[in-house]
Design an enzyme around this catalytic site. Structure first.
Site, PDB file in Angstrom:
ATOM      1  N   GLY A  39       0.798  -1.090   0.057  1.00 48.33           N
ATOM      2  CA  GLY A  39       0.070  -0.026   0.066  1.00 48.33           C
ATOM      3  C   GLY A  39       0.993   1.133  -0.047  1.00 48.33           C
ATOM      4  CB  SER A 135       2.929  -3.875  -3.851  1.00 48.75           C
ATOM      5  OG  SER A 135       2.722  -2.219  -4.137  1.00 48.75           O
ATOM      6  CE1 TYR A 136       6.568   2.017   0.959  1.00 50.96           C
ATOM      7  CE2 TYR A 136       6.092   0.798   2.864  1.00 50.96           C
ATOM      8  CZ  TYR A 136       6.871   1.729   2.172  1.00 50.96           C
ATOM      9  OH  TYR A 136       7.634   2.727   3.020  1.00 50.96           O
ATOM     10  CG  ASP A 333       2.814  -3.717 -11.610  1.00 50.31           C
ATOM     11  OD1 ASP A 333       1.845  -2.815 -11.704  1.00 50.31           O
ATOM     12  OD2 ASP A 333       3.741  -3.920 -10.821  1.00 50.31           O
ATOM     13  CG  HIS A 385       0.861  -4.465  -8.328  1.00 51.52           C
ATOM     14  ND1 HIS A 385       2.382  -3.904  -8.492  1.00 51.52           N
ATOM     15  CD2 HIS A 385       0.481  -4.348  -7.207  1.00 51.52           C
ATOM     16  CE1 HIS A 385       2.652  -3.424  -7.376  1.00 51.52           C
ATOM     17  NE2 HIS A 385       1.527  -3.495  -6.591  1.00 51.52           N
TER      18      HIS A 385
END
Lengths: 410, 410
Positions: A39, A135-136, A333, A385
């Site tokens: 996020g 991701s994060y 992505d 992603h």
């Protein structure tokens, strides 16, 4: 399936929610794998568990669940964690916590969570343990791995027996990620020549989480140029009001790859706001979540504090410590694209063990892979992603090879 | 539908085969558009007419035809030409011709063909005329356009009333094409870091058609790295022996986008070798084609002679002459990729009229477009080398806007 809360900070009232999906009896003793979404601010229950690698996926309008044929708990025990407090079902009784989240506290709270969790589930003590995420979580995963590794130092038989980690489409190093991201956009036609130049001029040396005003302005120009596409999966349809009407009689979308439903993200919101579902999951038992459950917390996201610009020093430390490290990338992505990952991994300057080569799923190229001394890079062809969402079979094959420590099938 | 031969060189016995698919009565008088496929050596009947923009497509095993919902002859009269002699149903009675084909003779033979063809179809004289094509036709299309334009000079009311041309995933300028091609490969994960460097070192200043031994060697290394994928459409499945067995009960492929059949290229070979089909098309009437009909001629391809390294001077001349020029690019083609086209068009240094922007088909982004003074660039999202094959609806929308001289719908 187990789920519940672990309090990580008594005085503040920070409590983290987890969901455990165990491997079948015949696969035991299988490793334990912690899955983290990024996020920052997004729920691992909403993403990882409910639309990616989890045992079940959610039906339209949150009407119920169906089995995921390529669930990762076929071969490992998967522990999903909503992290940090304020994300998903995890909560804090100290509102100011929502405005002061950052990498460091997230790692330490997660460590506290694990220490306590192993006391609740003592048969997992000393079990082979891995952390994976996307991701994060490209920050969370190495940071938590480093913390565990350091705490384990000098311990003869550590309870949290960390063996390695895996990061997909993750942030690694702001400078190299930026460079590769803009180039990927230009190569995929998402950005004009002028804005490509502007982004390189304005953002290259910025923090990903805390861009300068000039960089934010450049990113805004880009936003106008890429238009209404799903940046997390640039060749699939977007979820919009006519998505349903565009369904063909056989239930498939004219534009879609495989059986991907572009509205899938909406279903977890409907499902996890159902009171019967919360009761069944032992979620929100104290009633602390007196707001609409959300897949991602904007408050957490917008107020994120410390975010180191590079994970490369941690990679170096943990490669040196002999942890098994895999980095993977869905190659369609645009948010944390393959090119970003290639530049970031390249910056480690590791010697090559097995050169860049296609890997195969039956006769089709699943993607490409390169094995470095201490790190394996795997791409997943045509995946966005959320790799296990778009290429579930290929993602499971990759996960199995990761667990076995074997190079991808040539 | 009309088809037949026009002799372009009596003494050598070079005769070119064409297929005309007219627009319906209610759309007339519609423009006349000549469609050319590249290779060099590939048949416009096999590709353009039979699996791209033509009125019909071929059923598996060449069993018959079915109507193409997005056929371009809904809005124009489309003339497909097998060019040069030796390609498809076009033939030469002088075998040495097959070993001496090149850009210049191809253009002049095509011009002779047109001059004669307009005599056979006099009601098309003075009609708005366009040339379109893809791939190596990136050479044929501007070269033939230039020849017509120059012959028309000073003619008050020219019979071949050329108004413009359109090139898709076409060769434009060897240096810029190479640069962009290698970068596209690296950004899509088809090539290793080392080989990317090697290609730039070995090929950047080479001719596309006549690479140096060093460049050919580098390309060979790349070939080993990209593996068994369809380079013309990098996210779709390949046609292989198990393709049929991998079909799902509902007739779709697990990997495929939309309803694309990866074995489609095979069907024209079966179909056009049928004697009943050849008779119906007035093809091979003299029996000159006493060999198996092929979609592409390897002999022509391997012995290609003159191939100028850049079309940019012709673009400049014809932009100056006011011709309508559109360049389009399916963005998932690795053979003449979008990045190559962007670099090549960039090298023209044209001022911008309408900036880079997404264009829409209903609510989905069909691709992106930029309007320059004298040239319009259009990308087609998720389309491979043969744009009308993979994105038939989007390709027809683009063609309609080209004919109207209108920018793509925002």
């Amino acid at each position: 399936m187990y789920s519940g809360y672990i309090t990580v900070e008594q005085s503040a009232g920070r409590s983290l929610f987890y969901l455990l999906q165990e491997a079948p009896e015949e696969a035991q003793p299988a490793p334990l794998v912690l899955w983290l979404n990024g996020g920052p601010g997004c729920s691992s229950i909403a993403y990882g568990a409910s639309e990616e690698l989890g045992a079940f996926r959610i039906k339209p309008r949150g009407a119920g669940l169906f089995l995921n044929e390529y669930r990762w708990n076929k071969v490992a025990n998967i522990l999903f964690l909503d992290s940090p407090a304020g994300v998903g079902f995890s909560y804090t009784n100290t509102t100011s916590d929502l405005y002061t989240s950052g990498d460091n506290r997230t790692a330490h709270d997660s460590y506290s969570f694990l220490a306590e969790w192993f006391e609740k589930f003592p048969h997992y003590k000393y079990r082979d343990f891995y952390i994976a995420g996307e991701s994060y979580a490209g920050h969370y995963v190495p940071e938590l791995s480093q913390l565990i590794h350091r705490k384990n130092k000098g311990v003869n038989k550590p309870i949290i027996n960390i063996k390695g980690f895996m990061v997909g489409n993750g942030l690694i190093d702001d400078y190299h990620d930026h460079r590769g991201k803009f180039q990927f956009w230009w190569n995929h036609g998402l950005v004009s020549d002028d804005t490509y130049r502007l982004l390189n001029d304005s953002c290259l040396h910025d923090s990903t989480v805390h861009p300068s005003p000039a960089c934010a302005a450049a990113l805004n120009v880009y936003k106008g140029e890429h238009g209404n596409i799903d940046l997390y999966s640039i060749y699939t349809p977007t979820c919009n009001e006519t998505a349903a009407s565009r369904r063909r009689p056989n239930g498939r979308y004219p534009w879609m790859t495989g059986s991907y439903d572009p509205c899938t993200e909406r279903y977890s919101k409907a499902y996890y706001n159902r009171q019967d579902v919360q009761r069944a999951l032992h979620a929100n038992v104290t009633g602390a979540i007196n707001y609409t459950w959300a897949t991602c917390s904007n408050t957490i996201n917008r107020n994120w504090r410390d975010a180191p610009s590079s994970m490369l020093p941690i990679y170096k430390e943990l490669i040196g410590a002999g942890l098994r490290i895999w980095v993977f990338s869905g190659d369609t992505d645009a948010v944390v694209p393959l090119t970003a990952t290639r530049y970031s991994i390249g910056a480690l300057g590791l010697p090559t063990t097995i050169s860049w080569h296609p890997w195969y799923d039956v006769q089709e190229v699943g993607g490409w892979s390169q094995v470095y001394k201490g790190l394996t890079l795997v791409t997943v062809r045509g995946a966005g992603h959320e790799v296990p969402l778009h290429r579930p079979r290929q993602a499971l094959i990759m996960f199995q090879h990761f667990l076995k420590g074997m190079p991808m099938p040539g």
